[in-house]
Design a protein around this motif. Structure first.
Motif, short mmCIF file in Angstrom:
data_model
loop_
_atom_site.label_atom_id
_atom_site.label_comp_id
_atom_site.label_asym_id
_atom_site.label_seq_id
_atom_site.Cartn_x
_atom_site.Cartn_y
_atom_site.Cartn_z
N MET A 102 7.04 4.50 -9.44
CA MET A 102 6.01 4.29 -8.35
C MET A 102 5.33 5.37 -7.95
N MET B 254 1.33 5.64 -7.53
CA MET B 254 0.51 6.08 -6.37
C MET B 254 -0.21 7.31 -6.45
N PRO C 112 -3.96 1.67 -4.58
CA PRO C 112 -2.57 1.93 -4.34
C PRO C 112 -1.73 1.53 -3.13
N ASP C 113 -2.69 2.07 -1.97
CA ASP C 113 -2.17 1.88 -0.47
C ASP C 113 -1.99 0.23 -0.52
N ARG D 6 0.75 -1.34 -2.15
CA ARG D 6 2.26 -1.14 -1.99
C ARG D 6 2.54 -1.73 -0.52
N ILE E 80 5.92 -6.72 -2.95
CA ILE E 80 7.47 -6.45 -2.48
C ILE E 80 8.24 -7.38 -2.65
N TYR F 77 9.21 -7.28 -6.72
CA TYR F 77 9.98 -6.07 -7.06
C TYR F 77 11.59 -6.53 -6.39
#
Lengths: 266, 358, 300
Positions: free
Chosen positions: A224, A228, A248-249, A252, A258, A261
């Motif tokens: 990650m 990022m 990326p932000d 994330r 979330i 993962y």
């Protein structure tokens, strides 16, 4: 100049791609686009279909549904069942997760094979080795050596690749892809199996490629932090479907990502 | 300390590309060529020339052809003898029916016929790999032999299927003495070896090796599978065809289809395994080894039977020869899969230090 | 004799000849199934077995005792081959192993003939190669008693092998090893023992094939090249399937004979030398894994 400023128009477009093996759905109706000069990451938990996606883009697998569109030489080409070597001739190069180097050849020879599409002389001329064949070989040798310099592997150029440590093999793999002077470069887990320093080196190489040659990069990566740091935009796959697409932000912070993962049931 | 490259720097890529970048190698090669072209025909006895050296050269060429296909391009072939047969019998036909062509053009045309057969039987390689491909080449081997024996026009309707190769005549000069046949064979083989070396060093050679090592990756780089594999079959068969033509014209004289059986294909395969797959030099080393071994064994057993007053039948000697061939194959595969050529390379490495131990 | 009964005669003759090929192919399948090696030397093993048996019998030994002795020799041979030739090459690519078995073929041929001499021998099994009387009388079809006997033996052998692989502990272990060496070791299967067993069984199968072929055609050098005919059989039937070896053999035997009789005269005859290979080739182009094999997907 900020990197964002250099990013151009869409150059590769994946539209509604679905891929299945036997009864297993590897990809289901995945769509996203890639803009010129950007670094696009594809991420997702194991088995999400990331490698399959790359394989579809460069023609190793043929999707049951959907198309890939590529802007090459100013014109849009649409395809869903091309060969890998057609993909190569259209300017798509790739590296492999398991380093598909030619074990019987040296580093230099491996990088030189990347120049194959650009060589024009016939085998007869090569056998006689005068004039055009000689000049062409030298010209491409020069180009290959530039790539070798860039990847900092001059010191091992005559070594058979089978003898090299893993990290260096990965570099040769990247070098071979670069020798093709591709428009789009697909990197399949370029940092797999590397330690922190090697990852930093590889990140530097990837960014340098993007900076100096302007190559559009699509990469699959698990780390990650790396993703990022170096990517402009990210696509997230899970169980063969796209669940997020953005910077990326943005990605994330996306709840679906979330959950995927963390293994939350969904 | 003789064999050192110290002081020999390459400042251009062109210099680095040479076949023999080390000066000592170049000198050695020049001496070897001088020896082969001048000294040998002057001093070698006729028996050696016609019964040992000429077949060695011919088999080297055939081994070279097989090496291009199996060693460099990774396509296993058990049909080498069939391609040689095509070369031999087609050369006969061209010389017979188009005598104004001349021998060398006839040979080249015969080679092209062999290349064509190679392409046809190489087509399956586009879908089949590894030793399944051996079946395609076996089919070729058996089919070609059958065709030669059944299609009368190939043997000019000879009742027994046996043909007699005509005299070799180039520009009015007759190549009938052993020395002249030797020089002709040597010349052709030397030129073709040079062409092969150039070819394998350039992009074609790299493409072949890429297909051998990992064909999916080769495809991804843009190397066209079909063209590359068929080119390998074509070039390899061309070489074997020329070797076959030479086999008929400078060695056998009277040619029967039985000279080109599966046994010969295996022999040539053994030559490249022992000599070194994927190596031009290896083709020569392997051919030398396999040509000389029976002679060596015969002499050895002759000595033993004289020395110990034993009666060793010819059958036993030839069976021991079989066992040694087989045993050597296994030995080389276990110990040094890259064959004699690799052993030679290692020797050269050691020579860089000799006479110092380290 | 009518055309139809002639056709049946040729067909059945071909099928039975095919069974003979299957007998040899079975040995290949065994070894390939368990170790992934294509044992080109299977033909030489058949020859060696037949020659040993015949020579022992000639020395005056009783039939059954000679059989036992030969079996013991074949088992020892099989185990030694596994230990001396294959174990050092265990991690090499399949093509290297294949070439090693080619080398092995020559070693075995040479050895057989040095030990037992090189003249052809006749092998008597007590079953004459004469037509089945009642078939000849009732349907006017000429089928050899011997061929039928050989098929019976082959059927028994196949059944025995199939049961062995499916239902015994060792058979299961063999299948595990064939699938994945390392996984098999991880569950405690002793690889070396297994491979020794496989080669011993292959030696036994070679003995049976050797007896059949030797009785039919005499024991001579050419027997080694039966191995080559087994190749098309395996391609049709798949390299890992025991029933496939039988079916492949039947197809090859029948089509060869039929082609020779019906197509042969049109093109000069003798097409038996290559017909089976061309069939196998065409088959490979359409279905590279054979009738019973598993599809191979190239994963990158």
């Amino acid at each position: 100049m900020s990197r964002a400023g250099r990013i151009g128009e869409t150059v590769l477009s994946v539209e509604g791609v679905s891929l299945a093996f036997g009864g297993v759905n590897a990809l289901q109706d995945v769509s996203f686009d890639v803009r010129e000069h950007e670094v696009r990451a594809i991420i997702g938990p194991n088995g999400a279909g990331k490698s399959s996606m790359l394989n579809v883009i460069n023609g190793v697998y043929h999707p049951q549904h959907g198309t890939i569109r590529l802007r090459a030489n100013g014109a849009w080409k649409e395809f869903h069942d091309m060969d890998p070597h057609e993909a190569a001739s259209m300017g798509i190069a790739r590296t492999f997760q398991n380093i598909a180097l030619f074990k019987g050849m040296s580093v230099l020879d491996n990088v030189m094979t990347g120049r194959n599409l650009k060589m024009r002389t016939s085998f007869l001329e090569q056998a006689i080795w005068i004039g055009r064949a000689r000049r062409e070989e030298l010209e491409h040798r020069r180009a290959a050596e530039e790539v070798i310099d860039f990847m900092e592997i001059q010191h091992i150029r005559k070594t058979p690749v089978g003898r090299l440590p893993y990290g260096l093999q990965k570099r040769v793999d990247l070098g071979r892809a670069l020798a093709m002077e591709p428009q789009v470069l697909l990197l399949d887990e370029p940092m797999a199996g590397m330690n922190v320093e090697e990852k930093q080196d590889m990140s530097r190489f990837i960014l340098d490629v993007n900076d100096e040659y302007g190559t559009t990069i699509v990469l699959i990566e698990h780390d990650m932090g790396v993703v990022m740091d170096i990517s402009d935009r990210v696509v997230v796959l899970d169980y063969g479907r796209k669940i997020a697409d953005g910077t990326p932000d943005e990605v994330r912070a996306d709840q679906a990502v979330i959950d995927a993962y963390l293994g939350v049931a969904h | 300390m003789l064999y050192r490259e110290a002081g020999q720097f390459k400042s251009t890529y062109a210099e680095d590309q040479q076949i023999f970048p080390i000066r000592q190698d170049r000198i050695a090669l020049a001496l070897l060529l001088l020896f082969a072209f001048v000294v040998v025909p002057m001093f070698a006895d006729e028996y050696w020339l016609s019964a040992i050296i000429v077949p060695f050269l011919i088999f080297s060429l055939a081994a070279l052809g097989l090496n291009i296909l199996t060693g460099y391009a990774g396509q296993l072939s058990l049909g080498t003898a069939a391609f040689m047969a095509v070369g031999a019998f087609m050369a006969y036909n061209f010389v017979l029916r188009l005598p104004w062509l001349g021998i060398i053009p006839s040979f080249i045309l015969a080679g092209l016929c062999a290349a064509l057969v190679g392409i046809v039987f190489g087509l399956p390689s586009l879908r089949i790999k590894g030793f399944y491909l051996a079946v395609a080449t076996l089919a070729c081997q058996f089919f070609v032999l059958w065709a030669i024996q059944r299609w009368g026009w190939i043997t000019n309707n000879s009742a027994t299927g046996v043909i007699t190769a005509q005299e070799v005549e180039i520009l009015g000069y007759e190549f009938s003495s052993p020395a002249s046949k030797y020089l002709l064979t040597l010349g052709i083989v030397a030129v073709m070896a040079l062409l092969a070396k150039n070819l394998m060093r350039s992009e074609t050679g790299r493409a072949f090796m890429a297909v051998r090592d990992m064909d999916v990756a080769a495809s991804v780089i843009g190397i066209p599978m079909m063209k590359t594999k068929l080119l390998a079959f074509a070039i390899s068969s061309f070489y074997c065809g020329i070797a076959g033509a030479l086999y008929a014209y400078t060695y056998l004289g009277t040619v029967e289809p039985e000279a080109f059986t599966l046994d010969l294909s295996f022999r040539i395969l053994f030559m490249i395994i022992i000599g070194g797959v994927g190596s031009i030099l290896g083709s020569f080393l392997g051919a030398a080894f396999i040509t000389l071994l029976p002679i060596f064994l015969n002499r050895l057993f002759g000595l033993i039977s004289h020395g110990f007053d034993l009666e060793i039948s010819h059958a036993i000697v030839s069976n021991i020869e079989l066992m040694i061939f087989g045993g050597l194959i296994i030995f080389f595969l276990i110990v040094e899969p890259h064959g004699l050529a690799r052993l030679w390379q290692i020797t050269k490495e050691k020579l860089r230090l000799w006479p110092f131990p380290h | 004799m009518t055309d139809l009964s002639f056709f049946f005669e040729v067909l059945i003759g071909g099928l039975l000849a095919g069974i003979m090929y299957s007998l040899v192919a079975l040995g290949f399948v065994l070894i390939y199934k368990a170790s992934g090696v294509f044992n080109f030397a299977q033909g030489a093993m058949v020859f060696f077995a037949a020659l040993t048996f015949v020579s022992v019998v000639k020395m005056g030994v009783n039939f059954w005792l000679a059989l036992l002795i030969t079996l013991a020799v074949m088992v020892v041979l099989g185990v030694s081959i596994e230990k001396i030739v294959l174990r050092p090459l265990v991690n090499q690519p399949p093509i290297t192993l294949f070439m090693a078995t080619i080398g092995l073929t020559f070693v075995l041929e040479g050895l057989s003939q040095i030990v037992w001499g090189s003249q052809p021998h006749a092998l008597e099994l007590g079953i004459p190669d004469v037509p089945m009387a009642w078939l000849l009388d009732t349907a006017n079809i000429n089928i050899s008693q011997f061929d039928l006997f050989a098929s019976g033996i082959a059927a028994v052998l196949v059944a025995a092998l199939a049961i062995f692989f499916q239902y015994t502990r060792i058979g299961r272990a063999l299948r595990a090893v064939a699938d994945d060496h390392q996984a098999a070791q991880a569950v405690g299967i002793p690889l070396k023992h297994i491979w020794a067993i496989v080669w011993a069984v292959a030696g036994f199968v070679a003995l049976v094939a050797g007896l059949m072929w030797g009785a039919r055609n005499g024991v001579q050098y050419a027997l080694t090249f039966i191995a080559l005919k087994a190749l098309p059989v395996l391609i049709l039937g798949g390299f890992e399937s025991i029933p496939g070896a039988i079916i492949g053999g039947l197809i090859v035997g029948a089509s060869e004979k039929l082609a020779e009789v019906y197509i042969g005269p049109m093109v000069g005859g003798g097409i038996e030398s290559w017909f089976a290979y061309v069939i196998a080739l065409l088959f490979l182009l359409v279905r590279p894994q054979g009738l019973f094999g598993e599809k191979i997907i190239d994963r990158v």
